[in-house]
Design a protein around this motif. Structure first.
Motif, short mmCIF file in Angstrom:
data_model
loop_
_atom_site.label_atom_id
_atom_site.label_comp_id
_atom_site.label_asym_id
_atom_site.label_seq_id
_atom_site.Cartn_x
_atom_site.Cartn_y
_atom_site.Cartn_z
N LEU A 83 7.81 -3.40 -0.19
CA LEU A 83 7.82 -3.73 1.41
C LEU A 83 8.11 -5.32 1.07
CD1 LEU A 83 4.24 -1.94 2.29
CD2 LEU A 83 6.34 -1.70 3.15
N PRO A 84 7.74 -6.11 2.17
CA PRO A 84 7.41 -7.30 2.07
C PRO A 84 6.55 -8.02 1.79
CG PRO A 84 8.21 -6.74 4.11
CD PRO A 84 7.94 -5.98 3.43
N GLN A 85 7.52 -9.32 0.21
CA GLN A 85 6.30 -9.56 -0.15
C GLN A 85 5.21 -10.38 0.13
OE1 GLN A 85 8.24 -12.26 -2.72
NE2 GLN A 85 9.41 -10.59 -3.69
N ILE A 86 3.84 -10.74 -0.13
CA ILE A 86 2.41 -11.29 -0.32
C ILE A 86 3.23 -12.73 -0.18
CG2 ILE A 86 0.32 -11.18 -0.34
CD1 ILE A 86 0.14 -8.51 -1.88
N PRO A 87 2.89 -13.30 0.68
CA PRO A 87 2.76 -14.65 1.11
C PRO A 87 1.84 -15.16 -0.12
CG PRO A 87 2.60 -14.26 3.29
CD PRO A 87 2.37 -12.91 2.26
N ALA A 88 2.28 -16.62 -0.65
CA ALA A 88 1.78 -17.83 -2.01
C ALA A 88 -0.26 -17.46 -1.39
CB ALA A 88 2.22 -18.53 -1.96
N GLU A 89 -0.50 -17.88 -0.18
CA GLU A 89 -1.38 -17.91 0.53
C GLU A 89 -2.26 -17.02 0.43
OE1 GLU A 89 1.22 -17.27 4.26
OE2 GLU A 89 1.34 -18.49 2.40
N ARG A 90 -2.02 -15.73 0.17
CA ARG A 90 -2.81 -14.94 -0.24
C ARG A 90 -3.26 -13.64 -0.76
NH1 ARG A 90 -2.66 -11.15 5.24
NH2 ARG A 90 -1.74 -13.05 6.55
N PRO A 91 -4.42 -13.01 -1.67
CA PRO A 91 -4.25 -12.80 -2.58
C PRO A 91 -3.58 -12.12 -3.55
CG PRO A 91 -5.91 -11.62 -1.37
CD PRO A 91 -5.35 -12.51 -0.58
N ASP A 92 -3.05 -11.35 -4.67
CA ASP A 92 -2.01 -11.09 -5.76
C ASP A 92 -1.43 -9.25 -5.06
OD1 ASP A 92 -1.56 -13.24 -7.02
OD2 ASP A 92 -2.63 -12.66 -8.96
N GLU A 93 -2.98 -8.58 -4.24
CA GLU A 93 -3.40 -7.63 -4.06
C GLU A 93 -3.72 -7.64 -2.72
OE1 GLU A 93 -5.31 -4.19 -6.65
OE2 GLU A 93 -3.06 -5.05 -8.23
N VAL A 94 -3.20 -6.33 -1.98
CA VAL A 94 -3.84 -6.71 -0.52
C VAL A 94 -3.42 -5.07 0.11
CG1 VAL A 94 -3.01 -7.41 1.76
CG2 VAL A 94 -2.44 -9.08 -0.22
N GLU A 95 -4.94 -5.08 0.28
CA GLU A 95 -5.29 -3.87 1.21
C GLU A 95 -5.13 -3.71 2.86
OE1 GLU A 95 -9.10 -0.91 0.98
OE2 GLU A 95 -8.19 -1.80 -0.67
N LEU A 96 -4.32 -2.66 3.49
CA LEU A 96 -4.08 -2.40 4.87
C LEU A 96 -5.00 -1.91 5.66
CD1 LEU A 96 -0.72 -4.34 4.84
CD2 LEU A 96 -2.75 -5.70 5.28
N VAL A 97 -4.50 -1.47 6.82
CA VAL A 97 -5.03 -0.02 7.39
C VAL A 97 -3.30 -0.32 8.30
CG1 VAL A 97 -6.47 1.29 8.51
CG2 VAL A 97 -7.18 0.37 6.53
N VAL A 98 -2.65 0.47 9.00
CA VAL A 98 -1.72 0.60 9.15
C VAL A 98 -2.32 1.73 10.29
CG1 VAL A 98 -0.44 -1.22 8.58
CG2 VAL A 98 -0.10 1.54 7.77
N PRO A 99 -1.95 1.58 12.06
CA PRO A 99 -0.98 3.23 12.84
C PRO A 99 0.23 3.39 12.49
CG PRO A 99 -1.13 1.06 14.05
CD PRO A 99 -2.18 0.45 12.55
N VAL A 100 0.75 4.78 12.43
CA VAL A 100 1.78 5.38 11.99
C VAL A 100 1.58 6.26 13.34
CG1 VAL A 100 3.62 6.94 10.53
CG2 VAL A 100 1.38 5.38 9.19
N GLU A 101 2.56 6.09 14.31
CA GLU A 101 2.54 6.38 15.50
C GLU A 101 3.78 7.59 15.61
OE1 GLU A 101 2.97 3.70 18.40
OE2 GLU A 101 1.15 3.42 18.50
N PHE A 102 3.14 8.46 15.88
CA PHE A 102 4.40 10.17 16.19
C PHE A 102 4.72 10.11 17.45
CE2 PHE A 102 3.09 10.18 11.70
CZ PHE A 102 4.32 10.12 11.14
N PHE A 103 5.45 9.82 18.65
CA PHE A 103 5.63 10.36 19.46
C PHE A 103 6.95 10.86 20.14
CE2 PHE A 103 2.15 7.20 20.07
CZ PHE A 103 0.75 7.99 20.78
N LEU A 104 7.22 11.57 20.74
CA LEU A 104 7.94 12.87 21.68
C LEU A 104 8.73 11.78 22.41
CD1 LEU A 104 7.56 15.59 21.24
CD2 LEU A 104 8.75 15.08 19.79
N ALA A 105 10.30 11.13 22.13
CA ALA A 105 10.27 10.06 23.60
C ALA A 105 10.62 11.19 24.69
CB ALA A 105 12.21 10.27 23.17
N ARG A 106 10.18 11.13 25.53
CA ARG A 106 10.71 11.78 26.84
C ARG A 106 11.99 11.73 27.53
NH1 ARG A 106 5.27 12.38 29.24
NH2 ARG A 106 4.10 10.81 28.43
N PRO A 107 12.30 13.58 28.03
CA PRO A 107 13.55 13.04 28.56
C PRO A 107 14.04 12.62 29.65
CG PRO A 107 11.96 15.00 28.43
CD PRO A 107 11.17 14.27 27.90
#
Length: 182
Positions: free
Chosen positions: A158-182
């Protein structure tokens, strides 16, 4: 010689017992014939109701327009050349974009038209390596949840953590699964 035999019963001893209730012989009960089941009558279908829309009447003249209103005059909004041209890409946005690129919709879930959003918690180090990931909130479908948990691992590095942040980062992200409407 003629002998006549008399049938006599032995004498019944008299006991002093108070008389009980009078007993009567019950008459044999007559079987009652079973009642025939009620005859179901079909209800007549209600008559259809037809709605006739009212005919449009001749247009009514609204009369003279108001000479002056208190509302300010309407001016069209300026057209935006590029709304995102001056937007700064954030590190979080880059992580979400990387996850979106590698997100895979499970074909079986797609065939069953399963949709939802799974929230995944994961920890990554400064180099962009995913250390672990787990399901934070379910989408309601097991296949979608498993695909969401696999998304951060598949997107690494993944993109590297910026210098102003700690060495390890914990994230909670939404992963969406939606069907495209025809």
């Amino acid at each position: 010689m003629i002998v006549a035999l008399e049938t006599t019963s032995p004498p019944v001893p008299q006991l002093e017992v108070p008389p009980g209730p009078q007993q009567q012989e019950r008459q044999a009960a007559r079987p009652t014939p079973p009642k025939p089941p009620p005859v179901k009558t079909a209800q007549a279908a209600p008559d259809p109701v037809f709605f006739t829309p009212p005919r449009p009447s001749a247009p009514v003249d609204p009369g003279p327009s108001a000479p002056q209103t208190t509302a300010p005059p309407v001016q069209p909004a300026p057209v935006a050349v590029r709304a995102a041209s001056n937007a700064v890409a954030t590190w979080e946005g880059q992580v979400l974009a990387a996850l979106e690129k590698t997100r895979r919709y499970p074909p079986a879930a797609q065939a069953r038209r399963q949709q939802g959003v799974a929230h995944v918690r994961f920890r990554m180090n400064r180099a962009g390596k995913v250390l672990w990931s787990r399901l934070e909130r379910s989408s309601g479908f097991g296949e979608l949840d498993r695909a969401a948990v696999d998304a951060p691992k598949r997107a690494q590095p993944l993109p590297q953590i910026p210098a102003e942040r700690p060495d390890e980062v914990e994230l909670v992200v939404p992963v969406e699964f939606f069907l495209a409407r025809p």
